[in-house]
Design an enzyme around this catalytic site. Structure first.
Site, PDB file in Angstrom:
ATOM      1  N   LYS A   1     -15.449   4.216  -3.435  1.00 29.31           N
ATOM      2  CA  LYS A   1     -14.845   3.109  -2.685  1.00 29.31           C
ATOM      3  C   LYS A   1     -13.992   3.662  -1.558  1.00 29.31           C
ATOM      4  O   LYS A   1     -13.246   4.615  -1.756  1.00 29.31           O
ATOM      5  CB  LYS A   1     -13.963   2.310  -3.659  1.00 29.31           C
TER       6      LYS A   1
ATOM      7  N   SER B   1      -8.576  -4.615  -2.448  1.00 30.22           N
ATOM      8  CA  SER B   1     -10.033  -4.526  -2.286  1.00 30.22           C
ATOM      9  C   SER B   1     -10.715  -4.596  -3.655  1.00 30.22           C
ATOM     10  O   SER B   1     -11.746  -5.246  -3.815  1.00 30.22           O
ATOM     11  CB  SER B   1     -10.426  -3.206  -1.624  1.00 30.22           C
TER      12      SER B   1
ATOM     13  N   LYS C   1     -15.652   7.445   1.806  1.00 29.03           N
ATOM     14  CA  LYS C   1     -15.128   7.133   3.140  1.00 29.03           C
ATOM     15  C   LYS C   1     -16.233   7.221   4.167  1.00 29.03           C
ATOM     16  O   LYS C   1     -17.157   8.020   4.026  1.00 29.03           O
ATOM     17  CB  LYS C   1     -14.032   8.123   3.532  1.00 29.03           C
TER      18      LYS C   1
ATOM     19  N   LYS D   1      -6.133   7.985  -4.546  1.00 25.98           N
ATOM     20  CA  LYS D   1      -5.515   6.641  -4.560  1.00 25.98           C
ATOM     21  C   LYS D   1      -6.015   5.842  -5.753  1.00 25.98           C
ATOM     22  O   LYS D   1      -5.241   5.227  -6.465  1.00 25.98           O
ATOM     23  CB  LYS D   1      -5.876   5.860  -3.283  1.00 25.98           C
TER      24      LYS D   1
ATOM     25  N   ASN E   1      -2.881  -2.545  11.542  1.00 27.99           N
ATOM     26  CA  ASN E   1      -2.834  -3.444  10.376  1.00 27.99           C
ATOM     27  C   ASN E   1      -1.632  -3.127   9.480  1.00 27.99           C
ATOM     28  O   ASN E   1      -0.845  -4.011   9.148  1.00 27.99           O
ATOM     29  CB  ASN E   1      -4.148  -3.320   9.592  1.00 27.99           C
TER      30      ASN E   1
ATOM     31  N   THR F   1      -2.094  -3.511   2.398  1.00 32.70           N
ATOM     32  CA  THR F   1      -1.577  -2.156   2.583  1.00 32.70           C
ATOM     33  C   THR F   1      -0.075  -2.225   2.872  1.00 32.70           C
ATOM     34  O   THR F   1       0.724  -1.510   2.250  1.00 32.70           O
ATOM     35  CB  THR F   1      -2.323  -1.439   3.732  1.00 32.70           C
TER      36      THR F   1
HETATM   37  N1  GLU Z   1      -9.156   2.079   4.310  1.00 32.53           N
HETATM   38  C1  GLU Z   1      -8.173   1.766   3.324  1.00 32.53           C
HETATM   39  C2  GLU Z   1      -7.570   3.031   2.748  1.00 32.53           C
HETATM   40  O1  GLU Z   1      -7.591   4.059   3.383  1.00 32.53           O
HETATM   41  C3  GLU Z   1      -8.673   0.791   2.265  1.00 32.53           C
HETATM   42  C4  GLU Z   1      -9.894   1.190   1.518  1.00 32.53           C
HETATM   43  C5  GLU Z   1     -10.463   0.090   0.649  1.00 32.53           C
HETATM   44  O2  GLU Z   1      -9.932  -1.008   0.678  1.00 32.53           O
HETATM   45  O3  GLU Z   1     -11.448   0.347  -0.038  1.00 32.53           O
HETATM   46  O4  GLU Z   1      -6.980   3.033   1.708  1.00 32.53           O
END
Ligand code: GLU
Length: 425
Positions: free
Chosen positions: A81, A359, A117, A105, A232, A201
């Site tokens: 993810k 998410s 990613k 994370k 954002n 976030t």
């Molecule tokens: N791009 C965001 C991050 O770096 C969210 C990733 C997501 O929601 O899967 O954490």
């Protein structure tokens, strides 16, 4: 000699190689946890990395070929993810590092995912709406074999938004011949997006700031906050800090920074920012991003891009707490300097995990076809973030390590255990 031909920018890039820096901390974390070297060998790079070429018909009739990447770090815990960034300086190594951070994370906030990613080398600021649509759809076609609701679930990141997620979801649904909202998160509400995803976030960062301030005895009411970046994360965060009674004295975008010791008018700035977070161009009296980072303040939040606090400016940072809303804003050398100076760093892999947490909520709602209220989402996010913060904070205290290493230890453990139970290591 080849080295002499390197530009100073390339040298800076090499010196601040985010993948290498991440690998160093992963290695330290695994060592502290007592895992053998082969665990590091498995986790130091993504298990899968796809590079694609995306031909896009531009509005002037020419065809431009874009390069895109999708990295899948580790899928022992569950599907991978993570977001997709559209940026001119995206590199393969950066996307790899970003996928590792996503794994961390997900481990820290305890989601049933590994990290992934994506990135496309492009500058969406110079592209039309329709060109962006064609690029987004082309990227999904190019990576469709390795992604999917139970394989790898993309989301927004730097310079991508809910409209881009909507095009990508539509393209995937056509390929899959099913409506597949669970393919991607960060969608508009009408297409199965979740309440609270847009602000998630920043909400997560706000919770971390509140918890860190408690630990350091700082009252948020009247606290001086500096936010680097007005995208954002940065823009919503400035708003939440302002609403919490803090004084947001500095903000910035890619072109400069604004400073007012009495507190900036955040509502006005939010109203005037464009969709890429640009706002400082409207003002004459600006300062530089470098000056912004070194302002006298209580809480500094880098919410822009990588390698902003380095060994060059770490000695001049005056904040008491640094909370990383961006991915990778502080180098390892700078982490050491700030820690020695008694500055508390709440690392990116913890502070910015609110986005992927909501998410996950979005994906769960898509899978069950039953949707939650904004209050339900907020309540759940609050619980997840407070638990994660305290877990990392306590690990740092009991293992006598800084918050970054503690976060890596928490984040990597679940992944390593999943690999072990599966019999991979
Ligand atoms: N791009 C965001 C991050 O770096 C969210 C990733 C997501 O929601 O899967 O954490």
């Amino acid at each position: 000699m080849v080295a002499d031909k390197h530009t100073s920018e390339e040298k800076h890039e090499e010196k601040h190689d985010v993948l290498k820096a991440t690998q160093v901390v992963i290695h330290r974390a695994l060592e502290k946890l007592g895992y053998p070297e082969e665990v590091y060998e498995l986790l130091k790079e993504p298990i899968r990395m796809l590079t694609v070429k995306i031909p896009v018909r531009m509005d002037d009739g020419t065809v431009k070929i874009f390069t895109g990447y999708r990295a899948q770090h580790n899928d022992a815990v569950g599907p991978t993810k993570g977001g997709i960034r559209f940026h001119p300086s995206v590199t393969e190594r950066e996307v790899k590092a970003l996928s590792i951070w996503m794994s961390l994370k997900c481990g820290i906030v305890d989601l049933p995912y590994g990290g992934g990613k994506g990135g496309i080398v492009c500058d969406p600021r110079n592209m039309s709406f329709r060109e962006l649509e064609r690029l987004s759809r082309g990227y999904v076609r190019a990576i469709s074999q390795i992604v999917g609701p139970t394989k790898d679930i993309p989301a927004p990141d730097v310079f991508t938004n809910s409209q881009i997620m909507a095009w990508m979801m539509d393209e995937y649904s056509r390929i899959d011949e099913f409506n597949s909202p669970g393919f991607i998160t960060g969608k508009p509400l009408v297409l199965g997006g979740s309440h609270g995803r847009e602000t998630a976030t920043a909400k997560g960062v706000t919770i971390c700031i509140r918890e860190a301030a408690k630990k350091r005895g700082i009252d948020l009411e009247g606290a001086r906050v500096v936010v680097q970046g007005f995208g954002n994360a940065g823009s919503f965060l400035a708003k939440f800090m302002h609403d919490a009674g803090a004084k947001v004295i500095g903000i910035s975008d890619a072109y400069g920074a604004l400073y007012d010791p009495n507190g900036l008018d955040i509502d006005y700035l939010l109203d005037r920012r464009d969709s890429f977070g640009t706002v400082t161009k409207l003002f004459k009296n600006t300062i530089t991003n470098k000056e912004l980072l070194e302002l006298e303040c209580d809480i500094l939040v880098p919410a822009a891009i990588e390698n902003q606090i380095t060994e060059e400016n770490a000695h001049n940072i005056k904040a008491k707490i640094v909370v990383e809303a961006a991915n990778g804003p502080t180098t390892l050398e700078a982490t050491e300097i700030l820690t020695k100076r008694g500055i508390l760093i709440v690392p990116d892999v913890l502070a910015s995990a609110g986005g992927v947490t909501v998410s996950y909520f979005e994906w769960v709602q898509n899978n069950q076809g039953y949707y939650w209220t904004e209050e339900e989402v907020e309540e759940k996010l609050e619980k997840v973030m407070v638990k994660a913060f305290n877990n990392v904070y306590e690990t740092a205290q009991t293992r006598r390590v800084d918050m970054r290493l503690a976060a890596y230890m928490v984040g990597v453990r679940k992944m390593a255990e999943a690999c072990r139970f599966r019999g991979w290591i």
